[in-house]
Scaffold this motif. Structure first.
Motif: not given
Length: 405
Positions: A303-331
């Motif tokens: 679910k976290a990935l889905e929401d981070f994906d949606e955040a990045i879809k809405l703002n492709k330069k959203f640094s915090s969303a990339y950080s969030g998705r990065s640590i989720t991928h890491q997990k």
């Protein structure tokens, strides 16, 4: 940018009640050498940020009201409060976000009326948004002759913010405060301190803005967010609750409450507030980013990935969303994706907090990959941007973990 434009629009729309009406520029003729020397010294002190000394230097004209400059300035600043319709049109266009058109209208008017203060001020502020570099030059030119005119410091500060030169912006806002401390400018300087990661100073300014009677409730929301960053969650919650009870309409308050509850380890409550945020602002990248964070701490990584994906879809330069998705991928063990997202987070980082979290995410990815040197390097960069004592301690512990590999 939107926050700045709203604030400056409010200032511009007050011109009809506060700014003088004058058609001629009164300072074309040379001033006596002694008076010019005072203005030269004032310019130097202004550039050095020595505002107390600047005020004392300008007292020369207060003590010599018959001086050529003092007479010209008095006449220039006291010829009534009427604002010509053309200038009002330019201000209205600015408030509507039509900056180029506003500049055209104001510049055309100033060709015939080079000494209209309302038009000069409006043009400087509009330039701060449309052409910040030119705005700085324009403000410097006007400040030489009008060193106590605070709206020029505001315009120049906004120009520097739009250029990403926040330290210089702080100097301009501080100069404004030295002459006329009011709630609005404290609020503006506080937001600049936040961009610099200087949260203790931001906290003081938001508090001062409230003390001076800021009419809006926004400083309570902003101060609550700063309290969150500084881990003072009880005070943060009090400000958020006051903001809601006072009728605050900015849904960002629910992001604050969501983050607050994450830091209290109350993840279910955090998700409730994040869900409310998504319902109220379904087209906001911040909404999905906030809920993604709640799902992450609930260990619902899908679910976290889905929401981070949606955040990045809405703002492709959203640094915090990339950080969030990065640590989720890491997990999830997707190290290659984690590193790729951390690199984008670093690329799009726009402030101290963004940079810290981006390098932290990159370090965690390298740590999972057991790449000791890369992990230590990333964490050390994160440490350079640590924005609170608790964050500094966390990063130092991560550096130690990486060194122990």
């Amino acid at each position: 940018m939107k926050r700045i434009c709203i604030l400056i629009s409010a200032i511009l729309l007050c011109f009809s009640a506060t700014f003088a009406y004058s058609q001629e520029w009164p300072f074309d003729e040379p001033l006596p050498a002694e008076e010019k020397a005072v203005l030269d010294e004032a310019k130097t002190l202004r550039e050095q940020g020595k505002y107390d000394e600047l005020k004392k230097t300008l007292d020369y004209f207060e003590n010599n009201p018959e001086s050529v400059y003092a007479k010209k300035e008095k006449v220039f600043m006291s010829q009534g409060t009427e604002v010509p319709s053309e200038v009002q049109d330019g201000i209205k266009l600015y408030a509507e976000g039509k900056y180029k058109k506003s500049l055209q209208v104001l510049s055309k008017f100033l060709k015939k009326n080079p000494g209209n203060l309302a038009a000069l001020s409006a043009r400087a502020v509009t330039l701060a948004t449309e052409n910040p570099g030119e705005a700085i030059k324009e403000c410097d030119r006007l400040m030489y002759y009008l060193p106590k005119y605070t709206q020029l410091y505001m315009a120049k500060g906004v120009a520097f913010r739009n250029l990403g030169k926040n330290e210089e912006a702080v100097k301009c806002f501080s100069a404004y405060i030295a002459f006329t401390p009011d709630s609005l400018i404290y609020k503006h300087r506080a937001s600049t301190y936040c961009d610099l990661g200087r949260y203790d100073e931001a906290l003081k300014d938001y508090t001062e803005s409230i003390r001076l009677g800021e009419k809006s409730v926004e400083p309570y929301l902003n101060r609550g967010i700063v309290y969150c960053v500084l881990c003072d969650y009880d005070k943060a919650e009090a400000d958020f609750e006051y903001y809601i009870k006072a009728g605050g309409k900015n849904t960002y308050v629910y992001k604050g409450l969501s983050i607050l509850n994450i830091n209290r380890d109350n993840y279910e409550k955090s998700l409730e507030y994040a869900d409310t945020l998504v319902k109220l602002s379904p087209k906001s990248a911040e909404s999905y980013y906030t809920r993604g964070g709640s799902y992450f701490y609930l260990e619902n990584y899908k679910k976290a990935l889905e929401d981070f994906d949606e955040a990045i879809k809405l703002n492709k330069k959203f640094s915090s969303a990339y950080s969030g998705r990065s640590i989720t991928h890491q997990k999830l063990g997707n190290i290659k994706n984690a590193i790729a997202d951390s690199e984008k987070a670093i690329k799009y980082a726009s402030d101290v907090m963004d940079a810290c979290e981006a390098y932290r995410a990159q370090g965690l990815a390298w740590l999972s990959a057991k790449q000791k040197e890369n992990a230590v390097s990333s964490f050390e960069k994160a440490l350079q941007y640590a924005y609170s004592d608790s964050k500094k301690q966390e990063i130092q512990e991560l550096i130690q973990q990486a060194q122990d590999l």
